[in-house]
Design an enzyme around this catalytic site. Structure first.
Site, PDB file in Angstrom:
ATOM      1  N   ARG A  33       0.845  -1.190   0.000  1.00 39.79           N
ATOM      2  CA  ARG A  33       0.000   0.000   0.000  1.00 39.79           C
ATOM      3  C   ARG A  33       0.883   1.244   0.000  1.00 39.79           C
ATOM      4  O   ARG A  33       2.050   1.207   0.419  1.00 39.79           O
ATOM      5  CB  ARG A  33      -0.910   0.006   1.220  1.00 39.79           C
ATOM      6  CG  ARG A  33      -1.819  -1.205   1.355  1.00 39.79           C
ATOM      7  CD  ARG A  33      -2.584  -1.168   2.660  1.00 39.79           C
ATOM      8  NE  ARG A  33      -3.486  -2.295   2.828  1.00 39.79           N
ATOM      9  CZ  ARG A  33      -3.158  -3.444   3.425  1.00 39.79           C
ATOM     10  NH1 ARG A  33      -1.936  -3.599   3.910  1.00 39.79           N
ATOM     11  NH2 ARG A  33      -4.045  -4.419   3.539  1.00 39.79           N
TER      12      ARG A  33
ATOM     13  N   TYR B 225      -9.436 -10.285  -7.205  1.00 39.34           N
ATOM     14  CA  TYR B 225      -8.466 -10.297  -8.289  1.00 39.34           C
ATOM     15  C   TYR B 225      -8.658 -11.491  -9.210  1.00 39.34           C
ATOM     16  O   TYR B 225      -8.237 -11.461 -10.362  1.00 39.34           O
ATOM     17  CB  TYR B 225      -7.045 -10.253  -7.725  1.00 39.34           C
ATOM     18  CG  TYR B 225      -6.789  -8.984  -6.966  1.00 39.34           C
ATOM     19  CD1 TYR B 225      -6.667  -7.767  -7.627  1.00 39.34           C
ATOM     20  CD2 TYR B 225      -6.708  -8.981  -5.577  1.00 39.34           C
ATOM     21  CE1 TYR B 225      -6.469  -6.589  -6.932  1.00 39.34           C
ATOM     22  CE2 TYR B 225      -6.509  -7.803  -4.873  1.00 39.34           C
ATOM     23  CZ  TYR B 225      -6.392  -6.613  -5.557  1.00 39.34           C
ATOM     24  OH  TYR B 225      -6.196  -5.448  -4.861  1.00 39.34           O
TER      25      TYR B 225
ATOM     26  N   ARG C 132      -0.686  -1.845  -6.955  1.00 43.04           N
ATOM     27  CA  ARG C 132      -0.995  -2.960  -6.047  1.00 43.04           C
ATOM     28  C   ARG C 132      -1.978  -3.923  -6.723  1.00 43.04           C
ATOM     29  O   ARG C 132      -1.805  -5.145  -6.669  1.00 43.04           O
ATOM     30  CB  ARG C 132      -1.571  -2.402  -4.747  1.00 43.04           C
ATOM     31  CG  ARG C 132      -2.018  -3.455  -3.722  1.00 43.04           C
ATOM     32  CD  ARG C 132      -2.372  -2.724  -2.414  1.00 43.04           C
ATOM     33  NE  ARG C 132      -3.110  -3.538  -1.474  1.00 43.04           N
ATOM     34  CZ  ARG C 132      -2.557  -4.357  -0.582  1.00 43.04           C
ATOM     35  NH1 ARG C 132      -1.238  -4.505  -0.562  1.00 43.04           N
ATOM     36  NH2 ARG C 132      -3.296  -5.036   0.277  1.00 43.04           N
TER      37      ARG C 132
ATOM     38  N   HIS D 153      -2.373   2.702  -5.732  1.00 44.81           N
ATOM     39  CA  HIS D 153      -3.108   1.462  -5.492  1.00 44.81           C
ATOM     40  C   HIS D 153      -3.291   0.660  -6.782  1.00 44.81           C
ATOM     41  O   HIS D 153      -3.463  -0.562  -6.736  1.00 44.81           O
ATOM     42  CB  HIS D 153      -4.471   1.781  -4.864  1.00 44.81           C
ATOM     43  CG  HIS D 153      -4.862   0.809  -3.791  1.00 44.81           C
ATOM     44  ND1 HIS D 153      -4.163   0.673  -2.607  1.00 44.81           N
ATOM     45  CD2 HIS D 153      -5.875  -0.098  -3.725  1.00 44.81           C
ATOM     46  CE1 HIS D 153      -4.738  -0.254  -1.857  1.00 44.81           C
ATOM     47  NE2 HIS D 153      -5.771  -0.745  -2.526  1.00 44.81           N
TER      48      HIS D 153
ATOM     49  N   HIS E 216      -3.748  -9.195   3.323  1.00 45.14           N
ATOM     50  CA  HIS E 216      -5.199  -9.210   3.520  1.00 45.14           C
ATOM     51  C   HIS E 216      -5.552 -10.123   4.694  1.00 45.14           C
ATOM     52  O   HIS E 216      -5.104 -11.271   4.743  1.00 45.14           O
ATOM     53  CB  HIS E 216      -5.920  -9.720   2.271  1.00 45.14           C
ATOM     54  CG  HIS E 216      -5.956  -8.729   1.159  1.00 45.14           C
ATOM     55  ND1 HIS E 216      -6.146  -9.084  -0.171  1.00 45.14           N
ATOM     56  CD2 HIS E 216      -5.832  -7.371   1.155  1.00 45.14           C
ATOM     57  CE1 HIS E 216      -6.128  -8.004  -0.927  1.00 45.14           C
ATOM     58  NE2 HIS E 216      -5.942  -6.962  -0.149  1.00 45.14           N
TER      59      HIS E 216
ATOM     60  N   LYS F 169      -1.930  -2.540   7.945  1.00 42.84           N
ATOM     61  CA  LYS F 169      -3.066  -2.078   8.745  1.00 42.84           C
ATOM     62  C   LYS F 169      -3.036  -2.716  10.134  1.00 42.84           C
ATOM     63  O   LYS F 169      -2.719  -3.886  10.283  1.00 42.84           O
ATOM     64  CB  LYS F 169      -4.380  -2.434   8.038  1.00 42.84           C
ATOM     65  CG  LYS F 169      -4.611  -1.652   6.752  1.00 42.84           C
ATOM     66  CD  LYS F 169      -5.975  -1.963   6.163  1.00 42.84           C
ATOM     67  CE  LYS F 169      -6.246  -1.103   4.935  1.00 42.84           C
ATOM     68  NZ  LYS F 169      -7.598  -1.366   4.368  1.00 42.84           N
TER      69      LYS F 169
END
Length: 317
Positions: A166, A298, A266, A263, A289, A190
């Site tokens: 990210r 994806y 990414r 992004h 994730h 995150k």
């Protein structure tokens, strides 16, 4: 021992002035404190949820939380969609609203959680924009030696695509977390979660060139010496807005007219891995994730690309 009273019970027995003070805005702020203190979410995530809650409070008006039904919430999501909010942002609003009503339940402010029945997140999703391998290759070579900080910019683009990190993870990358001998880096994602991400030789060469030729000069422009890898012209850590502007500038230079952001690299990283036969779980781990359902989008991107090729070239399509 006295039973703990919920906030709803305390408000019901409080004088009118105290009840009036407990506005929707104050509850919004308490919810953000809950996300920060109890859920330990990243500040960028909390800021995004805060924007969602501001929209929700404005839409709520004079209505009380306990009066809201699932039909009301579905209407709210529809309003956001009609106002032109990006599908991914509407999708996040669904998540925010679910978390908010769960919080209200925990605090005893509502008995029922209408957000549990809110329309599935997939209804608001769209397939993310992905660059082709040829477009990525062109973009990676967009910085020229006539550009003031071309070594840094080329290294930035290489790392974004090589790792799928990210924008905030690349901007927050520390020198101590580069491991060129082992061909990987350690990034903080995150919620403060750390992960190891492989780093290819083109990216390593670009970053090493930037460190050898430019970073020391930039680092010398501020005190104390920064520990971040990527620095601005003043020697301070590069921020996400500056990174976004750099990507925009170089996509315009090479003639990529679609809306591209950090992004997008990414998205391209994940899609190209899956197209090459990578396992979905491995891609999930590299992207950081928490839920594999987030990674599965994806596979839809790749399927849509294959369908386009089939329709274009197959005689019986």
């Amino acid at each position: 021992m006295a039973k703990r009273r919920t906030k709803l019970q305390m408000l019901q027995t409080a004088p009118p002035s105290a009840q009036a003070a407990q506005t929707a805005e104050s509850v919004r702020l308490e919810f953000l404190d809950y996300l920060r203190g109890e859920c330990h979410l990243a500040e960028n995530t909390i800021a995004a949820y805060g924007r969602d809650m501001t929209r929700f409070v404005q839409w709520l008006g004079q209505r009380r939380f306990e009066q809201i039904t699932v039909d009301d919430l579905t209407h709210f999501m529809g309003v956001l969609h009609q106002e032109g909010l990006a599908p991914t942002s509407v999708s996040r609003c669904v998540v925010t609203t679910r978390m908010f009503f769960k919080y209200l339940q925990l605090e005893g402010r509502v008995q029922q959680n209408p957000a549990e029945l809110l329309a599935a997140q997939k209804l608001w999703e769209r397939i993310p924009g992905v660059l082709s391998a040829a477009q990525v290759e062109t973009l990676l070579h967009a910085p020229r030696k006539t550009d003031r900080f071309w070594q840094r910019d080329r290294a930035l683009l290489e790392v974004l695509y090589a790792t799928g990190c990210r924008a905030s993870e690349v901007c927050g990358l520390q020198m101590r977390n580069l491991h060129f001998d082992q061909r990987h880096l350690k990034c903080t994602g995150k919620g403060g979660k750390q992960r190891m991400v492989p780093l290819g030789m083109p990216a390593i060469s670009a970053v090493q060139q930037y460190i050898d030729q430019l970073r020391g000069t930039l680092a010398g422009r501020t005190t104390p010496s920064p520990s971040h890898v990527f620095l601005s012209r003043t020697g301070k850590p590069l921020d996400r807005i500056q990174l976004w502007r750099l990507v925009k500038r170089y996509t315009r230079r090479v003639g990529i007219t679609r809306n591209v952001s950090p992004h997008s690299l990414r998205h391209s990283f994940a899609t190209h891995l899956l197209a090459g036969g990578a396992d979905l779980r491995q891609v999930q781990e590299m992207l950081g994730h928490a839920n594999i359902q987030t990674t599965q989008i994806y596979t839809h991107v790749e399927h849509s690309r294959l369908k386009k090729v089939h329709n274009q070239f197959h005689p019986r399509a």
